[in-house]
Design a protein around this motif. Sequence first.
Motif, PDB file in Angstrom:
ATOM      1  N   THR A 146      44.283  57.173  46.579  1.00 14.28           N
ATOM      2  CA  THR A 146      44.350  55.191  45.478  1.00 14.28           C
ATOM      3  C   THR A 146      43.091  54.149  45.903  1.00 14.28           C
ATOM      4  OG1 THR A 146      46.329  55.817  45.705  1.00 14.28           O
ATOM      5  CG2 THR A 146      46.122  53.016  45.470  1.00 14.28           C
ATOM      6  N   LEU A 147      42.760  54.324  47.205  1.00 12.23           N
ATOM      7  CA  LEU A 147      41.314  53.427  47.751  1.00 12.23           C
ATOM      8  C   LEU A 147      40.237  53.444  46.773  1.00 12.23           C
ATOM      9  CD1 LEU A 147      40.683  51.092  49.406  1.00 12.23           C
ATOM     10  CD2 LEU A 147      39.859  52.753  50.464  1.00 12.23           C
ATOM     11  N   PHE A 148      40.209  54.806  46.799  1.00 14.37           N
ATOM     12  CA  PHE A 148      38.531  55.234  45.441  1.00 14.37           C
ATOM     13  C   PHE A 148      39.875  54.104  43.786  1.00 14.37           C
ATOM     14  CE2 PHE A 148      37.057  57.427  42.165  1.00 14.37           C
ATOM     15  CZ  PHE A 148      35.812  57.798  41.642  1.00 14.37           C
ATOM     16  N   TYR A 149      40.268  54.790  44.038  1.00  9.50           N
ATOM     17  CA  TYR A 149      39.933  54.081  42.009  1.00  9.50           C
ATOM     18  C   TYR A 149      40.500  52.663  42.181  1.00  9.50           C
ATOM     19  CZ  TYR A 149      41.865  59.516  40.319  1.00  9.50           C
ATOM     20  OH  TYR A 149      41.566  60.107  40.715  1.00  9.50           O
ATOM     21  N   PHE A 200      37.998  50.295  39.778  1.00  9.15           N
ATOM     22  CA  PHE A 200      38.589  49.333  39.332  1.00  9.15           C
ATOM     23  C   PHE A 200      38.249  47.868  39.565  1.00  9.15           C
ATOM     24  CE2 PHE A 200      42.335  46.484  36.851  1.00  9.15           C
ATOM     25  CZ  PHE A 200      42.685  47.786  36.125  1.00  9.15           C
ATOM     26  N   TYR A 201      38.353  47.282  40.701  1.00  5.39           N
ATOM     27  CA  TYR A 201      37.867  46.199  40.832  1.00  5.39           C
ATOM     28  C   TYR A 201      36.231  46.217  40.353  1.00  5.39           C
ATOM     29  CZ  TYR A 201      41.994  43.645  42.732  1.00  5.39           C
ATOM     30  OH  TYR A 201      43.432  43.606  42.621  1.00  5.39           O
ATOM     31  N   ILE A 202      35.484  46.721  41.136  1.00  5.24           N
ATOM     32  CA  ILE A 202      34.437  47.131  40.638  1.00  5.24           C
ATOM     33  C   ILE A 202      33.795  46.395  39.335  1.00  5.24           C
ATOM     34  CG2 ILE A 202      32.333  48.172  40.294  1.00  5.24           C
ATOM     35  CD1 ILE A 202      32.938  49.679  43.425  1.00  5.24           C
ATOM     36  N   LYS A 203      34.374  47.655  38.573  1.00  2.00           N
ATOM     37  CA  LYS A 203      34.031  47.122  37.416  1.00  2.00           C
ATOM     38  C   LYS A 203      34.538  45.180  36.916  1.00  2.00           C
ATOM     39  CE  LYS A 203      34.006  51.527  35.523  1.00  2.00           C
ATOM     40  NZ  LYS A 203      34.452  52.672  34.456  1.00  2.00           N
ATOM     41  N   ASP A 236      41.355  41.962  47.066  1.00  2.00           N
ATOM     42  CA  ASP A 236      41.259  41.511  45.643  1.00  2.00           C
ATOM     43  C   ASP A 236      40.236  40.147  46.472  1.00  2.00           C
ATOM     44  OD1 ASP A 236      43.581  40.375  46.682  1.00  2.00           O
ATOM     45  OD2 ASP A 236      44.684  40.066  45.353  1.00  2.00           O
ATOM     46  N   PHE A 237      40.566  39.580  47.942  1.00  2.00           N
ATOM     47  CA  PHE A 237      40.353  37.900  48.213  1.00  2.00           C
ATOM     48  C   PHE A 237      38.628  38.149  47.939  1.00  2.00           C
ATOM     49  CE2 PHE A 237      40.837  40.841  52.059  1.00  2.00           C
ATOM     50  CZ  PHE A 237      39.648  40.338  52.964  1.00  2.00           C
ATOM     51  N   LEU A 238      37.923  40.019  48.476  1.00  2.00           N
ATOM     52  CA  LEU A 238      36.372  40.479  48.344  1.00  2.00           C
ATOM     53  C   LEU A 238      36.409  39.575  47.070  1.00  2.00           C
ATOM     54  CD1 LEU A 238      36.180  42.844  50.710  1.00  2.00           C
ATOM     55  CD2 LEU A 238      35.641  40.983  51.762  1.00  2.00           C
ATOM     56  N   PHE A 239      36.877  40.416  46.009  1.00  2.00           N
ATOM     57  CA  PHE A 239      35.944  39.935  44.347  1.00  2.00           C
ATOM     58  C   PHE A 239      36.151  39.008  44.033  1.00  2.00           C
ATOM     59  CE2 PHE A 239      37.172  45.065  45.562  1.00  2.00           C
ATOM     60  CZ  PHE A 239      35.277  45.712  45.116  1.00  2.00           C
ATOM     61  N   ASN A 240      37.423  38.506  44.195  1.00  2.00           N
ATOM     62  CA  ASN A 240      37.690  37.255  43.358  1.00  2.00           C
ATOM     63  C   ASN A 240      37.101  36.205  44.662  1.00  2.00           C
ATOM     64  OD1 ASN A 240      39.994  38.096  42.748  1.00  2.00           O
ATOM     65  ND2 ASN A 240      41.976  37.591  43.675  1.00  2.00           N
ATOM     66  N   SER A 241      36.094  36.470  46.083  1.00  2.00           N
ATOM     67  CA  SER A 241      35.404  35.487  45.990  1.00  2.00           C
ATOM     68  C   SER A 241      34.072  35.446  45.353  1.00  2.00           C
ATOM     69  CB  SER A 241      34.909  35.662  47.697  1.00  2.00           C
ATOM     70  OG  SER A 241      34.382  36.835  47.235  1.00  2.00           O
ATOM     71  N   LEU A 242      33.738  36.255  44.667  1.00  2.00           N
ATOM     72  CA  LEU A 242      32.912  36.464  43.621  1.00  2.00           C
ATOM     73  C   LEU A 242      32.765  36.614  42.091  1.00  2.00           C
ATOM     74  CD1 LEU A 242      31.176  39.530  45.213  1.00  2.00           C
ATOM     75  CD2 LEU A 242      30.582  37.679  45.820  1.00  2.00           C
TER      76      LEU A 242
END
Length: 378
Positions: free
Chosen positions: A74-77, A81-84, A106-112
């Motif tokens: 699940t972590l892989f998917y 998902f978030y990278i895309k 999500d907070f890591l990706f949202n910061s970008l």
Amino acid sequence: MSKLNMVCPGGGTGISLYNLNLIKALKKRFNCNIHLLTSKDYEFFEVVNEAEVKYLTTKFYSSSNNKFIKKIGTLFYVLKFYIKILIMFFLKKETIVFQRNFYYLDFLFNSLLKKNNLILITHDVHPLNYIVNKKIDTFFLRKSYKSYNQFIVHSLKNKQELHQDFGVELNNIKVIDHGISQPIGVTNEKKEQFISKYNLSKSKKIILFFGVVRKNKGIEVLLNSTKQLDKSEYQLVIAGKGNDGISKYIKEFIQANNLEENVIFINRHILEEEIPIIFSIADFNVLPYTYFHSQSGVLAQSISYLLPVVVTNVGSMEEWVYKYEIGLVCQANNHEELIKSIQYMIKDWDYNSSKENLENCRYNLLWENVVSKYKDIL
């Protein structure tokens, strides 16, 4: 609002159905273009007729039976998902509505993605199951919630929880009711076929327990309560798939207590075309949840089909029940209160009066009426 980006994980969960109904209502109300970002296991295929769908991964959750492998898969998917999403919106300034927050990431990706307006529809303020433990998960939940600009919740109770437990500013939280769909008509022939298939009695009250059977939904409390009911007065239909452990428990309980004629366990995924039939043959629905931090999609379906309910005082379910007088509320994990409530529904409930209340509730909460409130936030 000419364009809206919505992010919703795949699968056939209540959140996916909520997402489909929301997309339909938004499109009809605002005539906007909706881009749905999801995975290929999104079950409600008709969404392709309502939105421009982009599949970011083949699936969103690992289906492995091994718990460790399932978490890693699940972590892989989720990462993929978030990278895309990051690639798509990194340099843009758009509104993105998320239907779920994967709070360890999500907070890591949202910061970008700070240039974008990030909105989270917070279905569950607290998770049903902690990934590590309550303390560690709460730490990451705080970081996750701080990374969104605005929030939509389904009740005042959820708004207070988000503010008090996680420090989210009240001004950033908007309460919008869970929408309710118009019922789908069912022919008498289909009803009769279902009644015959599962040996249901027309002389007994049909009690419904509907949806995926999870630990938090109080199935053990409900089954133990049935032992004290008069067998000549009721049949309980449990319609929904449980995991191996819960399914085994239900089957063994039915057999050990000689309840084969009174408790009917339909242990599988309920097809969409079967839902109207099941709700139309029932007399009332029981939601004996033991812990829950949201509004219930099953409760919304009950209202759609004008089915009175027995709910527990967890999550936001009691708000609708008290406000519109559409059922009974009892203490969670309380066998005696649940038994009394079910017995009252069987013997004393005024179904004619409650129908009028249910019709009023359904009208006020129809998607077409609820969705107008989204204009202030999107």
